[in-house]
Write an enzyme that holds these catalytic residues in place. Structure first.
Site, PDB file in Angstrom:
ATOM      1  CE  LYS A  24       6.033   4.399  -6.319  1.00 20.67           C
ATOM      2  NZ  LYS A  24       4.912   3.982  -5.459  1.00 20.67           N
ATOM      3  NE  ARG A  41      -3.647  -0.709  -9.512  1.00 16.78           N
ATOM      4  CZ  ARG A  41      -4.101  -0.502  -8.278  1.00 16.78           C
ATOM      5  NH1 ARG A  41      -5.392  -0.286  -8.064  1.00 16.78           N
ATOM      6  NH2 ARG A  41      -3.281  -0.528  -7.250  1.00 16.78           N
TER       7      ARG A  41
END
Ligand code: BES
Ligand code: MG
Ligand code: ZN
Length: 476
Positions: free
Chosen positions: A258, A332
């Protein structure tokens, strides 16, 4: 915080009167001058008024609109409570009495809830002046014959659960990590009365939880998979309700690192897990007659020479294969393993909570969570309605088949990201692949953590999910 029911106001102590704007001010025992002043200020659209009486006694007036919408009034009451809370602590008051005129009981309870939730602070890491910074308010006394002692205790227990969740989410990484998270859960389990079992690396490996193992590969901490069980003899449901929470204690993004501006608050990527933990705490503490299981897969998503990589193919706990296209879509992967693990309970309903996508935050801003449901419409509507009541609002998005196209992989069953559009939906569609039971997915990335001082939560972790799920399970 302490909350007590009182029969009569003590005129020596400070009090807040909660009332609709149109209510006759002569009921409050104020002087003519005070009433005149109040009427004048009311014209200026002020919500809270303060009268400094004597020797540190204050009378606060907290005005609500002459609205008929109960849900709206409840939230106005919480918001008023927040600004009043600032005032109370500025004046260094330790206790406050609450009395309402002409408002429904639920609105009074919401006001008290707002006082408790807005009194929360996270002071753990200040090295000086901690006592000076600490809010002085420690006791609330409610004079209302319609409200029982038990109702006040229940409100306090749920608010306490919310505040525990906020502590967990605000706690930085690596002070909070996947190895010591179960210790935190254990102490809450003991206090409230639920069971905890923790799966460690060996078991996670033999269960072939390929998602959790891959995300954990770059970490120096061991992965954990906590199973929280609350099964009272009085349970109304035979098949459990399973709550699943994303427990990424820090999300660096992995090799898809990130950038600055997106990484700073990623200690909060376990807010889903915290909400599940807090809900089990509340449900057990209240002794609700429901059988609930919480599943919390946990790891950090670290960057190292051992990190999992874009392009690799994982075999998940369910046996499905996943091509990794982006290591920042890690939540996920660990949720998928927990969701397919949940099948073994033959659940009545599974609800997962996750700070899953920035896309959800872009869709709804900080005012709601994104919701997806593959259940009876009645259950979904019930949850949405509860969301309005506790003002943890939900916006429902679709799980249409067409979105599955976006998850097609050239070399595996599915890939772990969709395209650049509809990211919150493709994330939900990914999870759906690992479910075969009635299921609701809540993407709480929008409102689990606030960077601005908003409403009764203030800055930082909101503890979103606990009030929503506890009230939902209570009405089951
Ligand atoms: N933890 C993030 C989502 C997130 C973003 C939570 C902002 C809280 C605030 C999640 O793991 C993530 O990185 N999602 C990616 C998915 C993308 C790579 C498909 C995102 O939203 O950008
Ligand atoms: Mg990520
Ligand atoms: Zn994440």
């Amino acid at each position: 915080m302490e909350i007590n029911k009182i029969e009569k106001l003590d005129y020596k102590k400070s009090v807040v009167y909660l009332l609709p704007k149109s209510h006759d001010l002569r009921d409050l025992g104020l002087s003519e001058t005070e009433i005149h002043y109040a009427r004048e200020r009311l014209g200026n659209d002020k919500h809270n008024l303060t009268f400094n009486k004597y020797f540190g006694k204050f009378i606060f007036l907290s005005f609500l609109p002459d609205d008929t919408d109960r849900v709206k009034l409840m939230d106005k009451a919480r918001k008023n409570a927040k600004s009043l809370n600032t005032r109370i602590n500025d004046e260094k008051l330790e206790e406050i009495q609450v009395k309402a005129f002409g408002v429904e009981k639920d609105v009074v309870l919401a006001f008290v809830e707002g006082l408790i939730l807005s009194n929360y602070q996270y002071l753990k890491y200040f090295s000086s002046d901690v006592e000076k910074k600490r809010n002085t308010l420690v006791a609330i006394e409610v004079e209302d014959e319609r409200i029982s002692k038990e109702e006040l205790e229940k409100l306090l227990d749920i608010s306490q659960a919310v505040n525990y969740v906020r502590d967990l989410v605000n706690e930085p990484y690596p002070a909070l990590n996947s190895e010591n998270l179960p210790e935190r859960i254990q102490s809450l389990a003991q206090e409230a009365g639920f069971e905890l079992e923790v799966l460690r690396r060996k078991q996670i490996e033999s269960l072939r939880m390929g998602g959790l193992m891959a995300v954990n590969r770059g970490s120096k901490y061991e992965p954990t998979f906590s199973i929280l069980t609350y099964k009272p003899g009085s349970a109304k449901n035979e098949k459990p309700i399973v709550l699943v929470g994303k427990g990424i204690v820090f999300d660096s993004g992995g090799l898809n690192l990130k950038p600055t501006g997106y990484i700073e608050d990623m200690k909060t990527d376990m807010a889903g897990a915290a909400a599940v933990i807090g809900t089990l705490y509340a449900v057990a503490k209240l002794g609700l007659p429901v059988y609930v299981i919480g599943l919390v897969p946990s790891t950090d998503n670290a960057i190292s020479d051992r990190s999992f990589a874009p392009g690799e193919v994982l075999t998940m706990h369910s046996g499905k294969t996943v091509e990794i296209r982006n290591t920042d879509a890690e939540g996920r992967l660990i949720l998928a393993d927990a969701l397919s693990y949940a099948k073994k309970y033959d659940p009545m309903l599974v609800i997962d909570l996750a700070t899953l996508t920035g896309s959800a935050a872009r869709a709804v801003g900080p005012y709601a969570s994104a919701m997806f449901a593959r259940t009876d419409d009645e259950i979904a509507q019930k949850l949405i309605q509860t969301g309005f009541e506790v003002y943890e609002r939900l916006v429902q998005f679709p799980l249409w088949d067409e979105y599955d196209e976006m998850l097609k992989s050239d070399i595996a069953d599915i890939k772990n990201i969709g395209g650049s559009n509809a990211g919150l939906i493709t994330a939900a569609k990914f999870l759906e692949h690992f479910t075969d039971y009635p299921w609701i997915h809540l993407d709480i990335a929008p409102n689990a953590y606030l960077s601005e001082n908003k409403v009764y939560f203030g800055k930082g972790a909101t503890g979103i999910g606990v009030r929503l799920l506890t009230r939902f399970l209570e009405k089951l």
